[in-house]
Design an enzyme around this catalytic site. Sequence first.
Site, short mmCIF file in Angstrom:
data_model
loop_
_atom_site.label_atom_id
_atom_site.label_comp_id
_atom_site.label_asym_id
_atom_site.label_seq_id
_atom_site.Cartn_x
_atom_site.Cartn_y
_atom_site.Cartn_z
N SER A 133 3.89 -8.75 -14.53
CA SER A 133 4.43 -7.58 -14.74
C SER A 133 5.32 -8.10 -16.73
CB SER A 133 5.68 -7.79 -14.04
OG SER A 133 7.11 -7.29 -14.61
N GLU A 172 8.04 -8.45 -16.93
CA GLU A 172 9.24 -8.64 -17.43
C GLU A 172 8.95 -10.47 -17.93
OE1 GLU A 172 12.82 -8.08 -16.64
OE2 GLU A 172 12.09 -6.08 -17.27
N ARG A 228 5.35 -3.03 5.93
CA ARG A 228 6.92 -3.40 6.48
C ARG A 228 6.96 -2.83 8.27
NH1 ARG A 228 10.79 -3.07 2.81
NH2 ARG A 228 9.43 -2.54 2.12
N TYR A 244 13.82 -10.89 -11.53
CA TYR A 244 12.64 -10.30 -10.96
C TYR A 244 11.38 -11.15 -12.73
CZ TYR A 244 8.89 -6.97 -11.03
OH TYR A 244 8.00 -6.67 -11.24
N ASP A 271 5.37 -8.34 7.34
CA ASP A 271 6.19 -8.58 6.78
C ASP A 271 4.84 -10.13 6.00
OD1 ASP A 271 7.96 -6.83 7.79
OD2 ASP A 271 9.84 -8.41 8.30
N ILE A 318 0.85 -0.55 0.22
CA ILE A 318 -0.34 -0.15 -0.06
C ILE A 318 0.81 1.29 -0.49
CG2 ILE A 318 -0.53 -0.03 2.59
CD1 ILE A 318 -3.20 1.09 1.98
N THR A 319 1.79 1.71 0.85
CA THR A 319 3.03 2.41 0.67
C THR A 319 3.90 2.98 -0.62
OG1 THR A 319 4.73 1.23 1.78
CG2 THR A 319 3.37 2.23 3.19
N GLN A 365 9.81 -7.32 -4.00
CA GLN A 365 11.01 -6.76 -4.91
C GLN A 365 11.10 -6.24 -5.90
OE1 GLN A 365 13.55 -4.66 -6.15
NE2 GLN A 365 14.41 -6.62 -6.98
P1 GDP Z 1 11.96 -1.94 -15.71
O1 GDP Z 1 13.47 -2.77 -15.96
O2 GDP Z 1 11.80 -2.06 -16.74
O3 GDP Z 1 11.60 -2.07 -14.44
O4 GDP Z 1 12.56 -0.21 -15.70
P2 GDP Z 1 13.47 0.92 -15.14
O5 GDP Z 1 13.05 2.18 -15.11
O6 GDP Z 1 14.62 0.49 -14.08
O7 GDP Z 1 14.70 0.20 -16.57
C1 GDP Z 1 14.09 0.59 -18.13
C2 GDP Z 1 15.43 0.74 -18.55
O8 GDP Z 1 16.04 1.77 -18.79
C3 GDP Z 1 16.15 -0.90 -18.23
O9 GDP Z 1 16.12 -1.37 -20.20
C4 GDP Z 1 17.30 0.06 -18.10
O10 GDP Z 1 18.22 -0.99 -18.30
C5 GDP Z 1 17.70 1.70 -19.18
N1 GDP Z 1 18.57 2.43 -17.52
C6 GDP Z 1 19.12 3.16 -18.36
N2 GDP Z 1 20.28 3.64 -17.59
C7 GDP Z 1 19.21 3.58 -16.42
C8 GDP Z 1 19.67 3.39 -15.23
O11 GDP Z 1 20.59 4.44 -14.62
N3 GDP Z 1 18.58 3.14 -14.07
C9 GDP Z 1 17.63 2.03 -14.60
N4 GDP Z 1 16.62 2.02 -13.23
N5 GDP Z 1 17.20 2.13 -15.91
C10 GDP Z 1 18.62 2.39 -16.34
#
Ligand code: GDP
Length: 328
Positions: free
Chosen positions: A126, A128, A29, A150, A59, A5-6, A84
């Site tokens: 997701s 993913e 948590r 993930y 938790d 929720i947070t 996470q």
């Molecule tokens: P998710 O990985 O799709 O859950 O979302 P993110 O926002 O963490 O990352 C999206 C994309 O941005 C990925 O392909 C990362 O490799 C790219 N990316 C490039 N630079 C960065 C960075 O500095 N931080 C993060 N989080 N992602 C980055």
Amino acid sequence: MLTGITGQDGSYLAEQLLKRDYIVHGLVRRTSSTQRVRLAPLFHDSEVYDKRLFLHYADLDDTTTIRRILLKTEPDELYHLAGQSHVGASFEIPETTCQFTGMGTLKLLEIVRDLAKKPRFLHISSSEIFGRPDDVPQNEETAMRPVTPYGVAKSFATNMVRLYRDSFGLFACNAICYNHESERRGESFVTRKITKAVASISLGLQDKLKLGSLDGLRDWGYAPEYTEAMWRMLQQPEPDDYVLATGVANSIRDFLAAAFGAVDLDWQNYVEQDPRYMRPSEVTQLVGDAAKAKAKLGWTATTTLQELARRMVQSDREQLSQANPTRF
Ligand code: GDP
């Protein structure tokens, strides 16, 4: 009842449910900090907090406590949003990611299975799970080929939700969400990292932004629209899985152009690449087909990338100006 929720989605969903006159319970948590920034407006509303919104400490791996809370509160709907959720971090802490994202979901399903009064259950899955998919765009039938810890953990959880629906008759749904961002997005996700930096650069507080790979394509939507769809999923006559996505793939460069463009700057003058932010492996062509959500839930994502980036930059500029009132 909401787990998570947070978080970004939890806070939007809680607000939407309260507007619909629900009584909302959230699992949180136990930490030494009681700061819950995203819930602050609800927390400080004396008509809401401890009247229609209740928080409980538990938790995700504390099954005894969760069971006790569910027996006491008897929720009609259980939204499981906790976990996470940072893909990059999942390479650093794969065991924790699987413990909370994978096993945490199974533990909740086990508790629900034993309840006399079973809540309708929604798991936030997701994109993913598709990893490097054969099909573009992906839909609910696309094979799971996760390529990140993930993604593997979410695939496990998503399949368990299907199994408990099919084998034990639970009203359990997966919301297979593509990236969804907002002013409340965690600061380590790329969109928020970019909009915070744009705000800071435009106010003269920072000169450079260091990023990892700029090659990724993402299907980025606006988070409150996605939580609205989650609620609609639990109002259907039958439980099912739905892809929630915009259907449009944009590159990180597109998001950079939109965010820097919102303050009339050219991103190429500010962005540097840093190997520290590169990942061992990346998903490639994730773009979702939300036709089923449109047909059955009457839902479509409407906020464009430009609008999303503009809102996030504006909000970060406001926050930064408030934090430095004497400078601006
Ligand atoms: P998710 O990985 O799709 O859950 O979302 P993110 O926002 O963490 O990352 C999206 C994309 O941005 C990925 O392909 C990362 O490799 C790219 N990316 C490039 N630079 C960065 C960075 O500095 N931080 C993060 N989080 N992602 C980055």
